[in-house]
Design a protein around this motif. Structure first.
Motif, mmCIF file in Angstrom:
data_model
loop_
_atom_site.group_PDB
_atom_site.id
_atom_site.type_symbol
_atom_site.label_atom_id
_atom_site.label_comp_id
_atom_site.label_asym_id
_atom_site.label_seq_id
_atom_site.Cartn_x
_atom_site.Cartn_y
_atom_site.Cartn_z
ATOM 1 N N GLU A 96 2.554 -31.908 8.956
ATOM 2 C CA GLU A 96 1.494 -30.909 8.964
ATOM 3 C C GLU A 96 0.209 -31.467 8.353
ATOM 4 O O GLU A 96 -0.894 -31.236 8.861
ATOM 5 N N MET A 97 0.359 -32.188 7.239
ATOM 6 C CA MET A 97 -0.831 -32.756 6.599
ATOM 7 C C MET A 97 -1.535 -33.725 7.529
ATOM 8 O O MET A 97 -2.760 -33.719 7.641
ATOM 9 N N VAL A 98 -0.756 -34.565 8.197
ATOM 10 C CA VAL A 98 -1.372 -35.581 9.048
ATOM 11 C C VAL A 98 -2.016 -34.934 10.276
ATOM 12 O O VAL A 98 -3.185 -35.157 10.575
ATOM 13 N N THR A 134 -2.786 -31.716 11.023
ATOM 14 C CA THR A 134 -3.780 -30.674 10.830
ATOM 15 C C THR A 134 -4.904 -31.127 9.899
ATOM 16 O O THR A 134 -6.056 -30.729 10.055
ATOM 17 N N GLY A 135 -4.550 -31.959 8.934
ATOM 18 C CA GLY A 135 -5.550 -32.338 7.932
ATOM 19 C C GLY A 135 -6.264 -33.624 8.263
ATOM 20 O O GLY A 135 -7.367 -33.862 7.770
ATOM 21 N N LYS A 136 -5.684 -34.443 9.113
ATOM 22 C CA LYS A 136 -6.336 -35.722 9.398
ATOM 23 C C LYS A 136 -6.697 -35.859 10.885
ATOM 24 O O LYS A 136 -7.864 -35.918 11.249
ATOM 25 N N LYS A 142 -8.966 -32.853 12.284
ATOM 26 C CA LYS A 142 -10.347 -32.823 11.799
ATOM 27 C C LYS A 142 -11.112 -34.067 12.235
ATOM 28 O O LYS A 142 -12.338 -34.034 12.359
ATOM 29 N N SER A 146 -4.536 -24.904 13.682
ATOM 30 C CA SER A 146 -3.136 -25.237 13.888
ATOM 31 C C SER A 146 -2.488 -23.978 14.446
ATOM 32 O O SER A 146 -3.095 -22.905 14.497
ATOM 33 N N GLU A 194 -8.172 -34.863 2.082
ATOM 34 C CA GLU A 194 -8.385 -34.035 3.276
ATOM 35 C C GLU A 194 -7.051 -33.542 3.850
ATOM 36 O O GLU A 194 -6.915 -32.375 4.218
ATOM 37 N N MET A 195 -6.057 -34.448 3.879
ATOM 38 C CA MET A 195 -4.758 -34.054 4.423
ATOM 39 C C MET A 195 -4.134 -32.949 3.579
ATOM 40 O O MET A 195 -3.596 -31.978 4.106
ATOM 41 N N THR A 199 -6.636 -29.547 3.594
ATOM 42 C CA THR A 199 -6.820 -28.909 4.895
ATOM 43 C C THR A 199 -5.498 -28.746 5.628
ATOM 44 O O THR A 199 -5.284 -27.762 6.345
ATOM 45 N N GLY A 200 -4.606 -29.713 5.435
ATOM 46 C CA GLY A 200 -3.364 -29.693 6.197
ATOM 47 C C GLY A 200 -2.229 -28.993 5.480
ATOM 48 O O GLY A 200 -1.272 -28.532 6.112
ATOM 49 N N LYS A 201 -2.311 -28.893 4.172
ATOM 50 C CA LYS A 201 -1.198 -28.293 3.443
ATOM 51 C C LYS A 201 -1.633 -27.020 2.702
ATOM 52 O O LYS A 201 -1.175 -25.921 3.017
ATOM 53 N N LYS A 226 -3.351 -24.249 5.036
ATOM 54 C CA LYS A 226 -2.471 -23.576 5.983
ATOM 55 C C LYS A 226 -1.398 -22.780 5.255
ATOM 56 O O LYS A 226 -0.877 -21.798 5.811
ATOM 57 N N LYS A 279 -15.693 -29.221 7.886
ATOM 58 C CA LYS A 279 -16.021 -30.023 9.060
ATOM 59 C C LYS A 279 -16.019 -29.194 10.342
ATOM 60 O O LYS A 279 -16.655 -29.561 11.320
#
Lengths: 297, 297, 297, 297, 297, 297
Positions: E100-102, E104-106, E109, E126, F100-101, F104-106, F109, F128
């Protein structure tokens, strides 16, 4: 008219128009404009004022016009003799060009200017604009050239204009599926437009009082009849040839959902107002069901 | 009226109304309804039809009314004798309750029903609904109870109703800043509403022909005057006491942007239509600049 | 109430209202306001605040009211003795005028002012405004005058007002198809409005705890029942006469699509909030299907 | 063109158009259509496709046209010899009628049909429709009849049409303040419309490469100049007479807020696309400030 | 690319794109972005420009992406070795957090920023945002952890964004009905979104030329086939395992109403433009009925 | 909490929230979420329910969050030791990717899912997305890598989402003018967003009770102060370093038009509700003018 009326009587008469104004508030009326009302300057001006009044009291009038006499005159100027077969103009390519120039470039814009002079916002259209009227070649009576039969109406542009407060004035020229221009009967075009627009009324302005039971007996004017009766009259062969396309336009439009169709006498000043805003219907009215002519809401 | 007219003349007269209809299309007119036109059944019905006609030809009429005679009658039924000081009703709490019940519960709803009977969608309001009229106690002539002076108009509810096609009918009761009900002068209320709504015209229906230069000389009717002239007449003391609040409402509204204010004779049938739709202005017109009374667009 | 609560507990309690607020967001609730809640000043003020709270958390409350006691009081002031047949007020023309003046001119505007004082934008209506409630003469129990049975609801004006953020307050007076005013039962009117407006709930505020299985046994309060069961109880004759029109209004509205109808005790402070926003439903609830009373989303 | 290209190269070229498409997204461009591009059938078809492409990538093209050669041809058919004074057609009433019929009834509708054949929704207008172009008689060079100078542009109808997705095609006929029709210069009309519509660009399609510093030296083509420089060139007398109204239309429109005006060579296929979507501006560009011609966003 | 082209040829090529631009005006296209096109910097930039071009010519592109290689890389950095069963990533809680971090977050974006750099207004989502993608645990191949099967698509947020001009970029993470995060196949997610959004096309960008009839024979590329044929191929077992979810996504979406689904080669620059805007379809197209691939409107 | 309350008391407490609900109806509140309230599961759930309640009573809450502890934890998992200079995280490229991961990703969400579980429609954004937060490198304390200072806020996407009923949750990552990602202080970001959105309140949730006049004396909590006083305290050096960016965010936002800024104790359950809906303001409030803290409308 000199102003003989006292204001109290004027006000009383205005007041009597209320039920009619109420009945037609928001209604779309398609009016075929033609004949003497288009040729005589005084009548013409009166029609324009009548249309302006209709618009200001909340009616959406849609004007459809032909322009036979002006076309024939222009043809003669250009050294071509007009020719007709079974009431239809023989229309070779050169004639079609003249038809289109006269109807769309002269007659149409002349009406537009007069309406704008009465404070309206009129916009002229031909059936080619936004593919409003699409036609195929009419071959029922042999090949008489670019005479068309309407196969499709795309009323979007009319809705756009009326929604924005403009009054559309439409010349009876159609775009062919082959990209050529076609001359179409203006009465028929008005009828097709009335159906496509969900009009409440179709009104054909003519140079006769209306439909006669016996064409030779002026006292036999028919004040109303049903679409079925009218269809029988057309089929019976008793109708004057010139009246047939008009009566057919009326019958077809009523059968396709227009409430009433009228053949009125455009030679009579304010004939539109008399038909719409007074107790005295004039001319001939075609409607769906027999014996039905309520005059008050 | 019996229908003596032939339809052609009827149509011609309708046609002559076009310039007036065009001029007032979309305009808001605030009309103070009162006097004989509210008491006589025939006049009342004629006014309702006139308002309906105005609405259908695109005018937004806003009706404001008081109802003095009905209030006095109800008071007497309840064993209270009406009392006036300087033309203002002495209004104790019990009287105020009667005023409000009569104006808002009886007069207002009576008008609403009549208008709806003519095909309109009328909705009654008092100045308390959505805080339309806010007032403070009027103390200019001592304490005469719940008589108010309008300090604020919140016209939002009127805009909501007219935008949705409803015709507002407003009784001259205001909400006090203290939460109590206040009796306000209906002419004044109409003037304040005309200003707040950006009305084109304020029309006060009265039981006189208009404003006289000399109250005792019926031939001295003033057909038009400027707000400045009218102000001077009020200040001169030459005006009949009963006319003063009316004239002041007219002058104030014109000074605050209303184009014209009219004092017309509600006893004359169709006085509203005569004023608005004919060449013959009636009564007295107050306007901003001197010597200005165009009648045609 | 003195503020004994600590803020943490206050916040916790607010927080517990979330599921209820979520459930009723955007819902229309028709509330018949009457009885003690309309007579006692403290209760009255509490109801107004409850309605304001409901509006601010996204509910559309529609208030319907009668006003029997105030009518009877006004009649007596005017020297008329109220008379009832089978629970219905005998309503001659003069009585009807008093009914209308009191309900629409006094009670209605009083509620409007109180709600506006709580920061709402309330607007008073009677059933005559925009023909909201149309009735015919009720003749089931003989001719008792201007007592009406609702035959049509035209909810357009209510939609216009609520869409613009106003809170409608409606008095139980209807316009007859004959143009006369009719006194209609406020519980019934509320039920009809609930159906016409697609309300989620109909709530009748009464002076009893709810419906008893045995009217003489206060411990026999029915907390919920289906419309079918309620219908059987009405038909069984076991119901107190005064409760019958209330119960019928509930049953009819549920049968016509309203999710739930409630008979609640208006004498209890914040009864509306307790019913809507807490786990403890109060009074009697009538719903479509048996054995169904979910309390959490 | 035969399809010599491989798809990868095609895609790459499309991709290179991105900055230009982005720059003109939503922009209004007024295009004077005329000259060879209107006479040669292949060029004509290419222009129509170019306009369709512009519309589909989000540009609002407004087409303005004259039609001199077709008018002269029609006049000769009707036995009238065209006559010009100082480049302006001597236009008596009969000639004006021919001008209007040809431009509005033939040329205009011909363009409309071709555009509609490319999948657009084109609508033809003359300056008389909704009073789009209002003119007075041009008397700068004596009385040469119904030749007009534009005094007012009412762009409402153009906004209505473009907002609804239609492409307006406008013939250079204006309505006089006296109600008569006037022949106006199409380049000038395009410039006035560009200003009134807040266009980003005015593009005049001509039969020359652009403006030459020395008309006799084809290598002296001016690729860009400021409005001030252009004004000086007009005043210097060094410009070819036929170019003067074009250059003046450009200068006037830039001075009144149009970002850039272009004189391009309509004889070159896809000249519109080359100007708008490629790095290679063509013809002569007139802009407000000196030395400024950014090509990339 | 160096600019070898002359502007006339450039314009001609642009002009040839017209039929394709017209065909897709206003259409929604769901594009699964992945593979080499997401890893190679030049390809990546070209894809972003292609998407910008698509948006500016009136197409609504919706981007869906996974990001397997970046996930595996991040896992290894954190000391976890990626493990796959039947092509599906074994996804324990810690792995899911990394996924999820990779994604959605990387990855997400990163794409958003690149698109915004091309002048678009991209917004990353997401499947958890506004519950866009709802899933349950995928158990077809035993318990491999937080791998999900989509059970519901709530496309409201996508409609809100596209209606306001934003371009949505969606990562293949779903919200479980149990509130947990689930890793879902990006091809499948793209297919489900295409159906829910009524997309005209689903395009899967891959690292192969398309579907081969015989995987070992590169000359056996299938240019088009029907959904039924594709279904049979999946069932026959002749398809490469990695291709199966892609082909199934295509078949399912076409069966549920998407007009065409495409498997294209993302390694080829401008593959999207070639597919959409040129005569040379690339890759493999799956459509509903057999033998049907019209290329011109 | 067990339900000890009787329903009447519950209703009374709800009723007491009316003035606060009325005051904040339609208001935008920007809330910086962080600290213990984001780490403790019970507190977290309570905050989510508080936000849901706020939304359902008509408030537009905008959530902004950082996530320092989670970032540091992830860094350590990847074998990087977090490093701080002057309270700012030293952020090399690899660290920025982790920031950022995680945010934004964890973190983001996770919040989105919890809010959606409470019946809201939450959508996560980073700075962003649609270029919401644009930054340049912060160099005030030397080069500490990708730490940014916000130079522009583009709030369009937030308006689009709130207008459509979505609740935006925003992570404190910005897009650099150079296209890189930047880590920005979440308190500062919340303040900038509050200004750009015209928020009524900025609320910073912290792990302290509020601002102390003397940091070592817990009895010296400042309940309110003006922006000017707060500015003086910052400049005086008496403030705890960790509090400085928070206090500056408050002062800046109040100086730029936000009505009030609050530093509240997120460790206290329902701290948001206590602040907004009860008489007992908590923490420290910064406002424009001195001595001004009205609690009732």
């Amino acid at each position: 008219m000199t102003k003989l009326m006292n204001p109290d009587l004027q006000a009383e008469i205005l007041s009597q128009a209320l039920p009619y104004i109420r009945r037609f508030a928001g209604a779309t009326l398609v009016i075929k404009y033609g004949g003497a009302a288009m040729l005589d300057d005084d009548l013409k001006r009166a029609v324009m004022r009548d249309l302006a009044l209709m618009r200001f009291v909340g009616i959406n009038p849609i004007l459809v016009h032909g322009g036979g006499p002006e076309v024939s005159e222009a043809m003669r100027k250009m050294g071509k003799e007009p020719e007709f077969i079974g009431g239809l103009r023989v229309t070779d390519a050169e004639t079609m060009e003249i038809v289109e120039m006269v109807l769309t470039g002269k007659t149409n814009k002349g009406i537009v200017s007069l309406l704008n002079g009465e404070g309206l916002n009129a916009v002229g259209l031909s059936g080619k604009d936004a593919n409003l009227l699409v036609a195929v070649k009419e071959t029922a009576r042999g090949d008489i050239g670019f005479v068309g039969r309407i196969t499709q109406v795309n009323p979007g542009i009319v809705h756009t204009l009326t929604a924005a407060g403009y009054v559309p004035v439409i010349s009876s020229v159609a775009i062919g599926q082959d990209g050529a221009s076609y001359n179409v009967n203006a009465d028929t075009a008005a009828g097709e437009l009335a159906v496509a627009l969900g009009a409440k009324k179709l009104i054909l302005m003519t140079d006769v009082e209306g439909l006669y039971r016996d064409f030779n007996d002026k006292s036999s004017l028919i004040s109303e009849l049903t679409a079925a009766e009218a269809r029988r009259m057309v089929n019976s062969g008793a109708i004057d040839a010139g009246m047939i396309p008009k009566l057919e336009a009326c019958v077809d439009s009523v059968e396709d959902g227009v409430e009433r169709a009228h053949i009125i006498d455009g030679r009579r000043p304010h004939s539109l107002l008399i038909e719409i805003f007074t107790d005295s219907g004039i001319g001939t009215m075609i409607h769906a069901a027999q014996g039905y002519r309520p005059r008050l809401v």
